[in-house]
Design a protein around this motif. Sequence first.
Motif, PDB file in Angstrom:
ATOM      1  N   SER A 198      49.681  40.348  40.583  1.00 44.34           N
ATOM      2  CA  SER A 198      48.375  40.928  40.880  1.00 44.34           C
ATOM      3  C   SER A 198      48.119  40.776  42.371  1.00 44.34           C
ATOM      4  CB  SER A 198      47.281  40.212  40.091  1.00 44.34           C
ATOM      5  OG  SER A 198      46.005  40.628  40.547  1.00 44.34           O
ATOM      6  N   ILE A 229      49.721  35.751  42.032  1.00 46.46           N
ATOM      7  CA  ILE A 229      48.436  36.337  42.414  1.00 46.46           C
ATOM      8  C   ILE A 229      48.320  36.251  43.928  1.00 46.46           C
ATOM      9  CG2 ILE A 229      45.927  36.173  42.254  1.00 46.46           C
ATOM     10  CD1 ILE A 229      46.305  34.811  39.520  1.00 46.46           C
ATOM     11  N   ASP A 244      45.633  37.000  46.719  1.00 40.84           N
ATOM     12  CA  ASP A 244      44.198  37.296  46.756  1.00 40.84           C
ATOM     13  C   ASP A 244      43.510  36.350  47.731  1.00 40.84           C
ATOM     14  OD1 ASP A 244      41.824  38.622  46.007  1.00 40.84           O
ATOM     15  OD2 ASP A 244      42.352  38.517  43.890  1.00 40.84           O
ATOM     16  N   TYR A 300      41.271  29.739  39.809  1.00 41.54           N
ATOM     17  CA  TYR A 300      42.398  30.271  39.044  1.00 41.54           C
ATOM     18  C   TYR A 300      43.358  29.136  38.690  1.00 41.54           C
ATOM     19  CZ  TYR A 300      40.888  34.676  41.299  1.00 41.54           C
ATOM     20  OH  TYR A 300      40.178  35.749  41.777  1.00 41.54           O
TER      21      TYR A 300
END
Length: 89
Positions: free
Chosen positions: A11, A43, A45, A52
Motif C-alpha cells: 500500500s 506500507i 505512508d 499501524y
Amino acid sequence: LESRHYDYVLSTFTFHSVSPAINRGRAIQEAVRVMKPNGTLIIVDFGNLQQYRQLLNNLGFQDVRIVPTGINGWWGGPWLKTSVLTARR
C-alpha cells in the motif's frame, strides 16, 4: 479477494486517507486477511505508522519495522515525513 492468497500486500499513500481511525484499522485488517500466513505487508505512508504497528502487533505480527525514507524522512518535503512499514508474521 481470496483469503490467505498473496505473498505480498503493498500500500502506498493510501491508509492515511481512510477515516475515521476505526476504518483505517479495518482496511489494514483486510490487507492482512488476503496475505498468506508467512506473507509480507508493506506500507509506504506518512502519519499513523506507529498506530499501524500497534494494530499489527495485536494481530499477531512480531516482525514490524518502520524505516524513514529520504533524508530524515523528507521524501516529498519536510511537511510529509514518509516511512516504510514492513510486517511479517
